[in-house]
Design a protein around this motif. Structure first.
Motif, PDB file in Angstrom:
ATOM      1  N   ASP A  54     -55.855  -5.011 -33.882  1.00 30.20           N
ATOM      2  CA  ASP A  54     -55.949  -3.676 -33.300  1.00 30.20           C
ATOM      3  C   ASP A  54     -54.735  -2.848 -33.705  1.00 30.20           C
ATOM      4  O   ASP A  54     -53.839  -3.336 -34.400  1.00 30.20           O
ATOM      5  CB  ASP A  54     -56.100  -3.752 -31.775  1.00 30.20           C
ATOM      6  CG  ASP A  54     -55.004  -4.555 -31.104  1.00 30.20           C
ATOM      7  OD1 ASP A  54     -53.826  -4.428 -31.493  1.00 30.20           O
ATOM      8  OD2 ASP A  54     -55.323  -5.323 -30.178  1.00 30.20           O
ATOM      9  N   ALA A  55     -54.724  -1.602 -33.261  1.00 25.53           N
ATOM     10  CA  ALA A  55     -53.657  -0.676 -33.651  1.00 25.53           C
ATOM     11  C   ALA A  55     -52.285  -1.153 -33.185  1.00 25.53           C
ATOM     12  O   ALA A  55     -51.297  -1.015 -33.906  1.00 25.53           O
ATOM     13  CB  ALA A  55     -53.950   0.719 -33.098  1.00 25.53           C
ATOM     14  N   ALA A  66     -49.350   1.439 -40.515  1.00 22.85           N
ATOM     15  CA  ALA A  66     -49.864   2.240 -39.393  1.00 22.85           C
ATOM     16  C   ALA A  66     -49.644   3.732 -39.679  1.00 22.85           C
ATOM     17  O   ALA A  66     -50.538   4.552 -39.453  1.00 22.85           O
ATOM     18  CB  ALA A  66     -49.196   1.822 -38.092  1.00 22.85           C
ATOM     19  N   PHE A  89     -57.726   5.677 -31.726  1.00 31.13           N
ATOM     20  CA  PHE A  89     -57.606   4.232 -31.925  1.00 31.13           C
ATOM     21  C   PHE A  89     -58.090   3.570 -30.641  1.00 31.13           C
ATOM     22  O   PHE A  89     -57.457   3.739 -29.592  1.00 31.13           O
ATOM     23  CB  PHE A  89     -56.145   3.816 -32.140  1.00 31.13           C
ATOM     24  CG  PHE A  89     -55.550   4.225 -33.453  1.00 31.13           C
ATOM     25  CD1 PHE A  89     -55.624   3.380 -34.557  1.00 31.13           C
ATOM     26  CD2 PHE A  89     -54.898   5.435 -33.586  1.00 31.13           C
ATOM     27  CE1 PHE A  89     -55.056   3.740 -35.764  1.00 31.13           C
ATOM     28  CE2 PHE A  89     -54.325   5.810 -34.782  1.00 31.13           C
ATOM     29  CZ  PHE A  89     -54.405   4.964 -35.883  1.00 31.13           C
ATOM     30  N   ASN A  90     -59.190   2.843 -30.688  1.00 32.97           N
ATOM     31  CA  ASN A  90     -59.642   2.069 -29.536  1.00 32.97           C
ATOM     32  C   ASN A  90     -58.990   0.691 -29.631  1.00 32.97           C
ATOM     33  O   ASN A  90     -59.062   0.047 -30.678  1.00 32.97           O
ATOM     34  CB  ASN A  90     -61.164   1.916 -29.540  1.00 32.97           C
ATOM     35  CG  ASN A  90     -61.870   3.249 -29.396  1.00 32.97           C
ATOM     36  OD1 ASN A  90     -61.394   4.143 -28.712  1.00 32.97           O
ATOM     37  ND2 ASN A  90     -63.001   3.391 -30.053  1.00 32.97           N
ATOM     38  N   THR A  91     -58.373   0.256 -28.554  1.00 33.76           N
ATOM     39  CA  THR A  91     -57.706  -1.047 -28.550  1.00 33.76           C
ATOM     40  C   THR A  91     -58.254  -1.869 -27.398  1.00 33.76           C
ATOM     41  O   THR A  91     -58.009  -1.549 -26.232  1.00 33.76           O
ATOM     42  CB  THR A  91     -56.170  -0.878 -28.436  1.00 33.76           C
ATOM     43  OG1 THR A  91     -55.722  -0.118 -29.561  1.00 33.76           O
ATOM     44  CG2 THR A  91     -55.470  -2.219 -28.434  1.00 33.76           C
ATOM     45  N   GLN A  97     -63.523  -0.768 -28.425  1.00 36.65           N
ATOM     46  CA  GLN A  97     -63.354  -1.380 -29.736  1.00 36.65           C
ATOM     47  C   GLN A  97     -64.439  -2.436 -29.932  1.00 36.65           C
ATOM     48  O   GLN A  97     -64.602  -3.333 -29.107  1.00 36.65           O
ATOM     49  CB  GLN A  97     -61.966  -2.014 -29.882  1.00 36.65           C
ATOM     50  CG  GLN A  97     -61.701  -2.553 -31.272  1.00 36.65           C
ATOM     51  CD  GLN A  97     -60.297  -3.140 -31.442  1.00 36.65           C
ATOM     52  OE1 GLN A  97     -59.550  -3.300 -30.479  1.00 36.65           O
ATOM     53  NE2 GLN A  97     -59.969  -3.463 -32.670  1.00 36.65           N
ATOM     54  N   ALA A 102     -57.939  -3.307 -36.977  1.00 30.99           N
ATOM     55  CA  ALA A 102     -57.371  -2.003 -36.634  1.00 30.99           C
ATOM     56  C   ALA A 102     -58.061  -0.890 -37.422  1.00 30.99           C
ATOM     57  O   ALA A 102     -58.332  -1.048 -38.618  1.00 30.99           O
ATOM     58  CB  ALA A 102     -55.873  -1.999 -36.921  1.00 30.99           C
ATOM     59  N   HIS A 103     -58.352   0.203 -36.754  1.00 31.45           N
ATOM     60  CA  HIS A 103     -58.946   1.345 -37.433  1.00 31.45           C
ATOM     61  C   HIS A 103     -58.810   2.601 -36.588  1.00 31.45           C
ATOM     62  O   HIS A 103     -58.744   2.539 -35.365  1.00 31.45           O
ATOM     63  CB  HIS A 103     -60.425   1.098 -37.779  1.00 31.45           C
ATOM     64  CG  HIS A 103     -61.304   0.803 -36.603  1.00 31.45           C
ATOM     65  ND1 HIS A 103     -61.310  -0.427 -35.966  1.00 31.45           N
ATOM     66  CD2 HIS A 103     -62.220   1.563 -35.960  1.00 31.45           C
ATOM     67  CE1 HIS A 103     -62.203  -0.399 -34.983  1.00 31.45           C
ATOM     68  NE2 HIS A 103     -62.760   0.805 -34.962  1.00 31.45           N
ATOM     69  N   ALA A 104     -58.761   3.723 -37.291  1.00 31.34           N
ATOM     70  CA  ALA A 104     -58.714   5.035 -36.643  1.00 31.34           C
ATOM     71  C   ALA A 104     -60.052   5.725 -36.863  1.00 31.34           C
ATOM     72  O   ALA A 104     -60.628   5.646 -37.953  1.00 31.34           O
ATOM     73  CB  ALA A 104     -57.599   5.886 -37.231  1.00 31.34           C
ATOM     74  N   HIS A 105     -60.519   6.389 -35.824  1.00 36.22           N
ATOM     75  CA  HIS A 105     -61.698   7.244 -35.923  1.00 36.22           C
ATOM     76  C   HIS A 105     -61.203   8.671 -36.119  1.00 36.22           C
ATOM     77  O   HIS A 105     -60.441   9.176 -35.287  1.00 36.22           O
ATOM     78  CB  HIS A 105     -62.523   7.207 -34.630  1.00 36.22           C
ATOM     79  CG  HIS A 105     -63.111   5.879 -34.316  1.00 36.22           C
ATOM     80  ND1 HIS A 105     -64.420   5.570 -34.578  1.00 36.22           N
ATOM     81  CD2 HIS A 105     -62.571   4.775 -33.753  1.00 36.22           C
ATOM     82  CE1 HIS A 105     -64.668   4.335 -34.179  1.00 36.22           C
ATOM     83  NE2 HIS A 105     -63.557   3.825 -33.674  1.00 36.22           N
TER      84      HIS A 105
END
Length: 117
Positions: A54-55, A66, A89-91, A97, A102-105
């Protein structure tokens, strides 16, 4: 090992080219592609090429990557001609999530409400 590709990770498979994606931009450290279930007219995921759950894990282990994700999200937003946009960022599963890489929308193209759902 942390940062290594995971055999069961959807996003690792996209990075490796094993699963197709509508890639809009790729750098040495990131891949940006259109979400298959868009929640806005523009919905692009920006992911690191390295695997971190995750982020928070990514930021702790590789803060430079990051930062690359945020920089690339901004560049993609500019290329998509978005005047305003949201980066999320959903964690954790409780935050929505569903892919534990890890990913950004990057969301744009419509008005965004606050607070988010």
């Amino acid at each position: 090992m942390v940062g290594e590709p995971q055999d069961d990770c959807l996003f690792c498979k996209i990075v490796a080219g094993q699963i197709p994606a509508d890639v809009v931009q790729e750098t040495e450290t990131t891949v940006a592609f259109r979400d298959i279930n868009p929640q806005a007219p523009t919905h692009i995921l920006v992911i690191p090429k390295v695997h971190h759950r995750d982020a928070a894990a990514l930021a702790a282990a590789e803060p430079g990557i990051a930062a690359d994700i945020l920089r690339e999200a901004g560049q993609v937003a500019a290329e998509e001609k978005l005047d305003s946009y949201r980066i999320v960022f959903n964690t954790g599963s409780g935050a929505g999530q569903t892919v534990f890489h890890a990913h950004a929308h990057l969301l744009g193209g419509r008005g965004m409400q606050w607070p988010p759902g």
